[in-house]
Enzyme design. Structure first.
Site, PDB file in Angstrom:
ATOM      1  N   ASP A 198       0.848  11.296   7.957  1.00  0.00           N
ATOM      2  CA  ASP A 198       2.279  11.232   7.652  1.00  0.00           C
ATOM      3  C   ASP A 198       3.048  10.915   8.930  1.00  0.00           C
ATOM      4  O   ASP A 198       2.642  11.308  10.031  1.00  0.00           O
ATOM      5  CB  ASP A 198       2.791  12.575   7.113  1.00  0.00           C
ATOM      6  CG  ASP A 198       2.278  12.866   5.713  1.00  0.00           C
ATOM      7  OD1 ASP A 198       1.770  11.933   5.070  1.00  0.00           O
ATOM      8  OD2 ASP A 198       2.397  14.025   5.290  1.00  0.00           O
ATOM      9  N   MET A 199       4.179  10.257   8.771  1.00  0.00           N
ATOM     10  CA  MET A 199       5.024   9.918   9.917  1.00  0.00           C
ATOM     11  C   MET A 199       5.314  11.150  10.775  1.00  0.00           C
ATOM     12  O   MET A 199       5.287  11.100  12.010  1.00  0.00           O
ATOM     13  CB  MET A 199       6.324   9.300   9.422  1.00  0.00           C
ATOM     14  CG  MET A 199       7.308   8.933  10.520  1.00  0.00           C
ATOM     15  SD  MET A 199       8.795   8.175   9.849  1.00  0.00           S
ATOM     16  CE  MET A 199       9.756   7.909  11.333  1.00  0.00           C
TER      17      MET A 199
END
Length: 556
Positions: free
Chosen positions: A404-405
């Site tokens: 995930d970012m």
């Protein structure tokens, strides 16, 4: 102006924000926090309405939490106050004076919607009465029983015919050598006649049953056609009622321009989502613009028990939803000076991506938090784009898996198509070992365990995920406590599956650990960063097939 509320708290030393809150990603301004606190104090003590938020264990009704919103505004006298609203409706359908009215009150006595609802209810009662009719129920049972009997009898007759055919074949075979030619010829004709008789009997029996069944089905069809006709009428009336409602739901912006829901959701193939316009923020802005109040800042918070699918925490602040609110607010906030959209602001331009291992086949990096693994719709900077630029001769897709970012930690990339294929196979077969470190809000009561909650994308509020036991994909996480300090629990996560936001959802959901990851802006409370780090990975080298492992400690 009865809905304009003066602050009870002294706000004289608080500076007003220069721009209005960006409603889809924000940290509440101090004024909005104070307004929310005052509204929450009211909710804790109010007697104006009846609604079970699930906060009292002794209430025996269906518990439903609800989103509330506050909008800090300035009136013509330059006084600062706030408005309050709630999403949807209360259980008792009341509209307490504390809150601004809905954009369109569909339940006004004698309104087209109330009349339409009454007509639909009348149709529902007719359908219900027909379905409960004793003659109809008896006919349904009778027809069902008759069909079953016919199917069983015809199957029995076919079995008899099959046995008779087999016996005739044996008689013909055995008689060929012992009968005279004349007698054998007579036998053949006899066998043919028996076959004809069997087939004729079967056809006659089938025709008799069909005729008998048609009479019963004709009686049943009278009821079923009537029910089908009423259902068709109900759909037509419901669609007309919904279309008329969408036309009446009109929203105002600061320039005093009106737009209906049908204009806002202009694609004729896509209906406005259910509940559009019933959220707190559109109600607040509508009232402000109608009464010449200048919006200063806003905030929304959840009050009550969390839903079964989504993740909502009591008193936590949340952004406006994407599917229902974004199109409406895009119109309502037009030309209003707003804070920057931090979701599309690239914070990675001056960040480096540390490479912790490299050979002819692999690149292993330590991805910083808030750094995309692959380019997004509005942010192009990513691990993929950086590595593509650094290794222009690399073949294949480079990316094997993603983080995930907001998650930091170990990310494995490949330089060749062959290496990528082999490593991807290991991920698919779940032979790759991974370990994450996270900080959770609160104290866990058990030392370790497994969370099994199926997950799918929340189509109404992307990119959030929700728990769905019917349509979600299987998701499983093993966890264990490292230590607990100051109401913060440090844990190891071992994801068995690799669904989007799996660890974040399993941590925050009420049926998971019920303890959001610290700094989780989607499922918990926004902070400086998401305290989730991919600390360890182990896999087989795609060329040498030797076991390789990497470990990078978190910065928190």
């Amino acid at each position: 102006m009865k809905h304009f509320q003066q602050f009870k708290t002294d706000i004289s030393n608080i500076n007003l924000p220069e721009k209005f809150t960006f409603p889809f990603y924000y940290e509440p301004h101090d004024l909005a926090i104070i307004a929310a606190n005052e509204l929450q104090e009211y909710l804790e003590n109010q007697t104006d309405f009846q609604h079970d938020f699930g906060l009292q264990s002794d209430i025996k009704t269906v518990s439903i939490g609800k989103m509330f919103g506050v909008l800090v505004v300035k009136n013509k006298l330059q006084e600062i106050g706030y408005l309050a609203a709630f999403s949807g409706k209360f259980a008792d359908h009341s509209l307490p004076e504390k809150f601004v009215p809905p954009v369109f009150n569909m339940r006004t006595e004698g309104s087209f919607y109330v009349k339409g609802e009454a007509e639909l209810e009348e149709i529902n009662q007719e359908i219900s009465a027909l379905k409960k009719d004793e003659t109809y129920i008896s006919l349904k049972k009778s027809v069902k029983k008759r069909i079953q009997h016919i199917e069983e009898d015809l199957a029995f007759q076919r079995k008899k015919m099959k046995i008779a055919k087999k016996e005739r074949k044996i008689r013909k075979k055995n008689s060929g050598s012992i009968l005279t030619e004349s007698d054998f010829s007579i036998l053949i004709k006899k066998l043919e006649q028996e076959s004809f008789n069997d087939q004729f009997f079967y056809k006659e029996l089938k025709a008799y049953y069909e005729n008998d069944l048609q009479k019963k089905q004709a009686e049943l069809a009278f009821f079923e056609n009537k029910i089908a006709s009423l259902k068709k009428e109900r759909i037509q009336k419901s669609n007309y009622l919904q279309k008329t409602l969408f036309e009446r739901y009109a929203f105002l912006n600061a320039k005093k321009e009106w737009k209906s829901l049908l204009d806002i959701f202009s694609d004729p193939m896509i209906k406005p989502p259910a509940g559009s316009g019933e959220c707190a923020v559109p109600k607040l802005l509508q009232y402000a613009f109608l009464n010449d109040l200048e919006p200063i800042c806003m905030a929304e918070f959840w009050w009550g028990i969390s839903p079964n699918s989504e993740i909502r925490k009591h008193k936590n602040f949340y952004p406006a939803c994407q599917s229902r609110c974004k199109p409406i607010l895009t119109h309502m906030l037009q030309d209003l000076k707003m804070d920057e959209n931090l979701l599309i602001e690239s914070l990675t331009e001056h960040q480096e991506i540390p490479i912790i291992f490299e050979d002819d086949d692999l690149i292993v990096v330590n991805k910083p938090a808030e750094f995309l693994s692959v380019p997004g719709k509005e942010i192009s900077d990513s691990v993929y784009s950086r590595m593509k630029e650094k290794y222009p001769e690399a073949t294949g897709p480079l990316i094997v898996h993603r983080l995930d970012m907001s998650t930091s930690g170990i990310l494995v990339l490949t330089k060749t198509k062959e290496a990528n294929k082999i490593l991807q196979s290991q991920f698919i077969k779940r032979t790759v070992k991974k370990r994450y470190v996270a900080l959770l809000e609160g104290n866990l009561t058990e030392q370790k365990g497994t969370v099994k909650l199926p997950i799918r994308l929340d189509l109404d509020d992307r990119p959030k995920q929700l728990v769905d036991f019917e349509n979600g994909k299987n998701a499983e996480t093993y966890w264990e406590i490292i230590q607990i300090e100051d109401d913060i629990t440090r844990v190891y996560f071992y994801p068995i599956t690799g669904r989007t936001h799996q660890l974040r959802v399993h941590a925050a959901h009420k049926n998971g650990l019920n303890a959001p990851i610290v700094g989780d802006d989607l499922y918990g409370k926004k902070g400086k960063r998401l305290h989730l780090h991919a600390e360890f990975i182990e896999f087989l080298h795609p060329k040498t097939m030797e076991k390789m492992s990497f470990s990078v400690a978190p910065e928190f």
